[in-house]
Design an enzyme around this catalytic site. Structure first.
Site, PDB file in Angstrom:
ATOM      1  CE  LYS A 142      97.742  91.201  36.116  1.00  0.00           C
ATOM      2  NZ  LYS A 142      97.993  90.048  36.957  1.00  0.00           N
ATOM      3  CD  GLU A 159     100.318  97.896  47.503  1.00  0.00           C
ATOM      4  OE1 GLU A 159     100.386  99.023  47.978  1.00  0.00           O
ATOM      5  OE2 GLU A 159     101.276  97.343  46.901  1.00  0.00           O
ATOM      6  CB  VAL A 196     102.711  95.936  40.841  1.00  0.00           C
ATOM      7  CG1 VAL A 196     104.175  95.563  40.620  1.00  0.00           C
ATOM      8  CG2 VAL A 196     102.209  96.780  39.675  1.00  0.00           C
ATOM      9  CB  ILE A 223     105.064  92.404  47.353  1.00  0.00           C
ATOM     10  CG1 ILE A 223     105.489  90.967  47.110  1.00  0.00           C
ATOM     11  CG2 ILE A 223     106.214  93.243  47.893  1.00  0.00           C
ATOM     12  CD1 ILE A 223     106.570  90.842  46.041  1.00  0.00           C
ATOM     13  N   GLY A 262      96.658  78.667  40.314  1.00  0.00           N
ATOM     14  CA  GLY A 262      95.969  79.964  40.222  1.00  0.00           C
ATOM     15  C   GLY A 262      96.911  81.136  40.054  1.00  0.00           C
ATOM     16  CG  ASP A 271     101.309  89.882  34.454  1.00  0.00           C
ATOM     17  OD1 ASP A 271     100.164  90.308  34.655  1.00  0.00           O
ATOM     18  OD2 ASP A 271     102.108  89.611  35.376  1.00  0.00           O
ATOM     19  CE  LYS A 308     101.861  91.618  37.687  1.00  0.00           C
ATOM     20  NZ  LYS A 308     102.199  90.200  37.893  1.00  0.00           N
ATOM     21  N   GLY A 323      98.668  84.465  43.193  1.00  0.00           N
ATOM     22  CA  GLY A 323      97.904  83.510  43.993  1.00  0.00           C
ATOM     23  C   GLY A 323      96.735  84.190  44.666  1.00  0.00           C
TER      24      GLY A 323
HETATM   25  N1  HSE Z   1      99.742  86.014  36.326  1.00  0.00           N
HETATM   26  C1  HSE Z   1     100.308  86.879  37.288  1.00  0.00           C
HETATM   27  C2  HSE Z   1     101.617  86.297  37.777  1.00  0.00           C
HETATM   28  C3  HSE Z   1      99.347  87.057  38.439  1.00  0.00           C
HETATM   29  O1  HSE Z   1     101.880  85.116  37.522  1.00  0.00           O
HETATM   30  O2  HSE Z   1     102.407  86.994  38.389  1.00  0.00           O
HETATM   31  C4  HSE Z   1      99.716  88.125  39.409  1.00  0.00           C
HETATM   32  O3  HSE Z   1      99.715  89.386  38.800  1.00  0.00           O
END
Ligand code: HSE
Length: 416
Positions: free
Chosen positions: A100, A124, A127, A131, A182, A196, A200, A297
């Protein structure tokens, strides 16, 4: 047979290899061709990996191999990932990514380059993890004028806030658990400071409004200042605190913001918990539509990446996808002009005097009282709706009041 190469054998990259192998038969049927991972690029050694013989440190083995037609970029960041993506397009290879940061930063340039090269650039997985949201927004909802998007777009922070609220865990231990699962970025600052989420919502807005929305222009706050005490206040207000991304089309400009928000428990996003993400999109034909699922994940994200690979195999001649028009002015509305309500907590030893001062500055407010000894030396209230500029100026006045010993926190209140 379609050969792919995976750049970056981290959480998502290794997940992609796993899903391609695990679902080999059904993927081949859906794609109409067999798909195989031919090479994996990583600078690290993975001697015990089942994929060890595919791993190379030499990018030439991938870019100079004409039998590889699709590159999966799961390196992350905007350094090597950017160079490799351009190189792939120059070599006529399609690129699928979960990155992203790269899409939000170089989207207009890379989409144009892909189009000019007659190849696809699909993201895809960038974001909402697993989903489906990019394709629904750009294709299934294409008939609509999109008026707004509101969502929980970061699994790590939603997990942390849920753990703090439901399990009474502290911030640090909840973050550690998100990292072990993760979910978090390599540097979790991007998660907890809202960066982040910001990238998005910038990507979703660019698709929805069909013009590039630069994430650098989006007002962004993370969750590091949210405390268990704030959550107790939200509880008595019949609300919860969530890290919310919002964007709205306002005439020829766009309002976008990322911040913690106190939202009523009856709001559709209030019950989205743990690593789950949800995105509420409003369009002028569909009305409201909501997308929900695992937002981070290994396998959920790999699921989205592999779906893009299948899409390319089925429509490999479809290099003419949308590009994002870049305006030569800032198309994002100044945060100061937007309207909201503030929840304010201030320290005081003179509750009566503080109350008078608050009412004289803010006018009509709603005081929130927690009848517990630990909240005795503070006063909390929710303002009426006003511009951020106006509310911030009033908070500055409040800071100067004799009866106020400092502002403990300010959180936006929305959607009641
Ligand atoms: N670090 C991001 C989150 C990973 O926790 O949503 C997925 O984009």
């Amino acid at each position: 047979m379609i050969n792919i190469a995976v750049l970056g054998y981290g959480v998502v990259g290794s997940g992609v290899v796993e899903v391609v192998k695990k679902n080999e038969m059904s993927i081949s049927k859906k794609a109409g061709e067999k798909i195989a991972v031919k090479r994996i690029l990583d600078i690290r050694d993975f001697p015990d990996s089942p994929d060890a013989e595919l791993i190379t440190k030499n990018p030439d083995e991938i870019f100079n191999d004409d039998s590889i037609s699709i590159i999966v970029e799961t390196i992350g960041g905007i350094g090597a990932a950017y160079e490799f993506t351009k190189r792939a397009f120059q070599k006529g290879k399609h690129v699928v990514t979960s990155n992203k940061e790269l899409v939000a930063t170089y989207g207009p340039e890379l989409l144009k380059l892909a189009k000019d090269s007659g190849v696809n650039y699909l993201f895809e997985a960038s974001v909402g993890g697993g989903i489906p949201i990019i394709r629904p927004l750009s294709e299934c909802l294409a008939a609509n004028e999109i008026s707004s998007i509101i969502g929980i777009l970061n699994g790590t922070t939603n997990y942390i806030l849920t753990q703090m609220k439901k399990e009474g865990r502290d911030f640090a231990s909840a973050l550690k658990s998100a990292q072990q699962n993760g979910y978090a970025e390599a540097d979790p600052t991007a998660d907890i400071e809202g960066h982040d989420t910001c990238r998005k919502i910038a990507i979703l807005s660019s698709i929805a409004y069909n013009e590039f929305v630069d994430y650098k222009n989006i007002h962004t706050e993370g969750i590091t200042k949210i405390t268990k005490e704030d959550m107790q206040y939200a509880e008595v207000m019949g609300s919860v605190i969530k890290l919310i991304a919002v964007s709205r089309k306002v005439n020829d400009k766009i309002f976008a913001r990322v911040s913690p928000v106190i939202i009523s428990k009856s709001h559709p996003l209030a019950n989205v918990e743990d690593v789950f993400n949800a995105i509420l999109v409003s369009g002028n034909a569909i009305g409201d539509v909501m997308f929900y699922g695992r937002g981070a994940g290994k396998l959920p994200t790999a699921s989205a990446v592999v779906a893009d690979i299948i899409d390319i195999v089925k429509h490999s001649d479809n290099g003419g996808r949308n590009v994002w028009e870049k305006k030569d002015y800032n198309n994002v509305i100044d945060i100061g002009e937007s309207e909201t309500r503030f929840f304010v907590r201030a320290a005081t030893e003179n509750n009566k005097e503080a109350k008078n001062r608050i009412m004289s500055i803010f006018g009509n407010v709603e005081f929130i009282k927690l009848e517990r000894p630990e909240f005795e030396d503070e006063i909390a209230f929710v303002t009426m709706k006003s511009t951020e500029k106006d509310l911030s100026a009033k908070v500055d006045l409040l800071k100067e009041a004799d009866a106020i010993n400092g502002i403990k926190n300010i959180i936006r209140v929305e959607g009641e």
